[in-house]
Design a protein around this motif. Structure first.
Motif, PDB file in Angstrom:
ATOM      1  N   PHE A  14      14.638  42.426  60.861  1.00 31.21           N
ATOM      2  CA  PHE A  14      15.717  42.365  61.839  1.00 31.21           C
ATOM      3  C   PHE A  14      16.427  43.716  61.950  1.00 31.21           C
ATOM      4  CE2 PHE A  14      20.059  41.604  63.184  1.00 31.21           C
ATOM      5  CZ  PHE A  14      19.904  40.734  64.251  1.00 31.21           C
ATOM      6  N   VAL A  15      16.767  44.331  60.828  1.00 29.67           N
ATOM      7  CA  VAL A  15      17.453  45.620  60.856  1.00 29.67           C
ATOM      8  C   VAL A  15      16.534  46.704  61.422  1.00 29.67           C
ATOM      9  CG1 VAL A  15      18.563  47.430  59.471  1.00 29.67           C
ATOM     10  CG2 VAL A  15      19.092  45.021  59.043  1.00 29.67           C
ATOM     11  N   TYR A  16      15.264  46.695  61.026  1.00 29.27           N
ATOM     12  CA  TYR A  16      14.322  47.674  61.566  1.00 29.27           C
ATOM     13  C   TYR A  16      14.237  47.553  63.088  1.00 29.27           C
ATOM     14  CZ  TYR A  16      12.333  48.312  56.793  1.00 29.27           C
ATOM     15  OH  TYR A  16      12.123  48.576  55.458  1.00 29.27           O
ATOM     16  N   LEU A  17      14.076  46.314  63.575  1.00 30.02           N
ATOM     17  CA  LEU A  17      13.981  46.099  65.023  1.00 30.02           C
ATOM     18  C   LEU A  17      15.269  46.503  65.724  1.00 30.02           C
ATOM     19  CD1 LEU A  17      12.227  42.617  65.069  1.00 30.02           C
ATOM     20  CD2 LEU A  17      11.289  44.740  66.006  1.00 30.02           C
ATOM     21  N   GLY A  18      16.392  46.100  65.140  1.00 33.50           N
ATOM     22  CA  GLY A  18      17.681  46.443  65.733  1.00 33.50           C
ATOM     23  C   GLY A  18      17.897  47.939  65.789  1.00 33.50           C
ATOM     24  N   PHE A  19      17.579  48.619  64.689  1.00 34.95           N
ATOM     25  CA  PHE A  19      17.699  50.073  64.675  1.00 34.95           C
ATOM     26  C   PHE A  19      16.873  50.679  65.809  1.00 34.95           C
ATOM     27  CE2 PHE A  19      15.588  54.045  63.601  1.00 34.95           C
ATOM     28  CZ  PHE A  19      16.684  54.897  63.530  1.00 34.95           C
ATOM     29  N   ALA A  20      15.628  50.279  65.902  1.00 33.10           N
ATOM     30  CA  ALA A  20      14.722  50.842  66.907  1.00 33.10           C
ATOM     31  C   ALA A  20      15.201  50.534  68.326  1.00 33.10           C
ATOM     32  CB  ALA A  20      13.306  50.317  66.684  1.00 33.10           C
ATOM     33  N   GLN A  21      15.617  49.301  68.559  1.00 35.34           N
ATOM     34  CA  GLN A  21      16.065  48.906  69.905  1.00 35.34           C
ATOM     35  C   GLN A  21      17.368  49.584  70.297  1.00 35.34           C
ATOM     36  OE1 GLN A  21      14.939  46.630  72.273  1.00 35.34           O
ATOM     37  NE2 GLN A  21      13.067  46.069  71.201  1.00 35.34           N
ATOM     38  N   THR A  75      25.811  42.613  64.631  1.00 35.64           N
ATOM     39  CA  THR A  75      24.968  41.763  63.797  1.00 35.64           C
ATOM     40  C   THR A  75      24.017  42.594  62.941  1.00 35.64           C
ATOM     41  OG1 THR A  75      25.118  40.009  65.466  1.00 35.64           O
ATOM     42  CG2 THR A  75      23.378  39.788  63.806  1.00 35.64           C
ATOM     43  N   VAL A  76      23.421  43.624  63.514  1.00 31.35           N
ATOM     44  CA  VAL A  76      22.526  44.502  62.740  1.00 31.35           C
ATOM     45  C   VAL A  76      23.294  45.105  61.568  1.00 31.35           C
ATOM     46  CG1 VAL A  76      21.252  46.689  62.799  1.00 31.35           C
ATOM     47  CG2 VAL A  76      20.897  44.993  64.599  1.00 31.35           C
ATOM     48  N   LEU A  77      24.517  45.559  61.809  1.00 33.84           N
ATOM     49  CA  LEU A  77      25.307  46.174  60.743  1.00 33.84           C
ATOM     50  C   LEU A  77      25.725  45.149  59.687  1.00 33.84           C
ATOM     51  CD1 LEU A  77      27.458  48.713  62.784  1.00 33.84           C
ATOM     52  CD2 LEU A  77      25.292  49.092  61.561  1.00 33.84           C
ATOM     53  N   GLU A  78      26.034  43.932  60.112  1.00 32.41           N
ATOM     54  CA  GLU A  78      26.361  42.869  59.150  1.00 32.41           C
ATOM     55  C   GLU A  78      25.164  42.557  58.260  1.00 32.41           C
ATOM     56  OE1 GLU A  78      27.706  39.497  61.405  1.00 32.41           O
ATOM     57  OE2 GLU A  78      29.597  40.462  61.944  1.00 32.41           O
ATOM     58  N   ILE A  79      23.988  42.493  58.870  1.00 34.33           N
ATOM     59  CA  ILE A  79      22.773  42.197  58.101  1.00 34.33           C
ATOM     60  C   ILE A  79      22.466  43.366  57.157  1.00 34.33           C
ATOM     61  CG2 ILE A  79      20.292  41.729  58.231  1.00 34.33           C
ATOM     62  CD1 ILE A  79      22.157  39.402  59.172  1.00 34.33           C
ATOM     63  N   ALA A  80      22.624  44.596  57.640  1.00 30.40           N
ATOM     64  CA  ALA A  80      22.388  45.758  56.774  1.00 30.40           C
ATOM     65  C   ALA A  80      23.327  45.717  55.564  1.00 30.40           C
ATOM     66  CB  ALA A  80      22.583  47.057  57.560  1.00 30.40           C
ATOM     67  N   LYS A  81      24.579  45.383  55.803  1.00 28.86           N
ATOM     68  CA  LYS A  81      25.538  45.289  54.697  1.00 28.86           C
ATOM     69  C   LYS A  81      25.129  44.192  53.712  1.00 28.86           C
ATOM     70  CE  LYS A  81      30.446  45.450  53.789  1.00 28.86           C
ATOM     71  NZ  LYS A  81      30.572  46.885  53.582  1.00 28.86           N
ATOM     72  N   SER A  82      24.628  43.082  54.232  1.00 32.03           N
ATOM     73  CA  SER A  82      24.237  41.970  53.356  1.00 32.03           C
ATOM     74  C   SER A  82      23.014  42.318  52.499  1.00 32.03           C
ATOM     75  CB  SER A  82      23.967  40.702  54.174  1.00 32.03           C
ATOM     76  OG  SER A  82      22.728  40.778  54.855  1.00 32.03           O
TER      77      SER A  82
END
Length: 143
Positions: A14-21, A75-82
């Motif tokens: 999810f974070v990889y995809l979010g970062f790329a998008q 959401t990407v940042l929340e997931i990265a923090k988690s």
């Protein structure tokens, strides 16, 4: 996908995809292949778990795409923090994860300022203080 069914691999993807998008207007095939390689590495993909690997890629993509555009960054940042709080996920693991983000960024042959900025933000969420962004610093010459 139920929130209780999300594995650490879902979070990584999810974070990889979010970062790329979020840091690219268009995703190249090279970037998508790099994301798949990174997730495969974390999962130690082999013939016995290839179906699970494909399911995680699909579910993570569906999860990301189900979010409203305005909610994706948060959401990407929340997931990265988690991710930094995952049991057994060490500082070395977090550094490797952030290195993966850089590899995904340069998979298309460049490391843009938007990618650098997003990389640094994700790094902070992981508890890593790093700066790759280009700063315009004016140095005085002479006295």
């Amino acid at each position: 996908m139920n929130i209780n069914q999300r594995t650490p691999y879902h979070l990584f993807c999810f974070v990889y995809l979010g970062f790329a998008q979020l840091s690219n207007e268009n995703l190249s095939e090279n970037v998508m292949e790099e994301i798949e390689r990174k997730v495969a590495h974390w999962m130690n993909v082999n013939p016995s778990n290839i179906v699970e690997f494909n399911r995680i890629l699909h579910e993570s993509s569906d999860w990301y795409n189900s979010l409203k555009s305005e909610d994706r960054l948060e959401t990407v940042l929340e997931i990265a923090k988690s991710i930094q709080n995952l049991e057994g996920f060490t500082m070395e693991n977090r550094k490797a994860f952030l290195s993966d983000i850089r590899d995904i960024a340069v998979a298309d042959g460049r490391f843009s300022s938007a990618e650098k900025q997003m990389h640094d933000i994700i790094g902070r969420e992981l508890g890593i203080n790093i700066m790759t962004t280009d700063k315009n610093t004016k140095k005085k010459l002479g006295f």
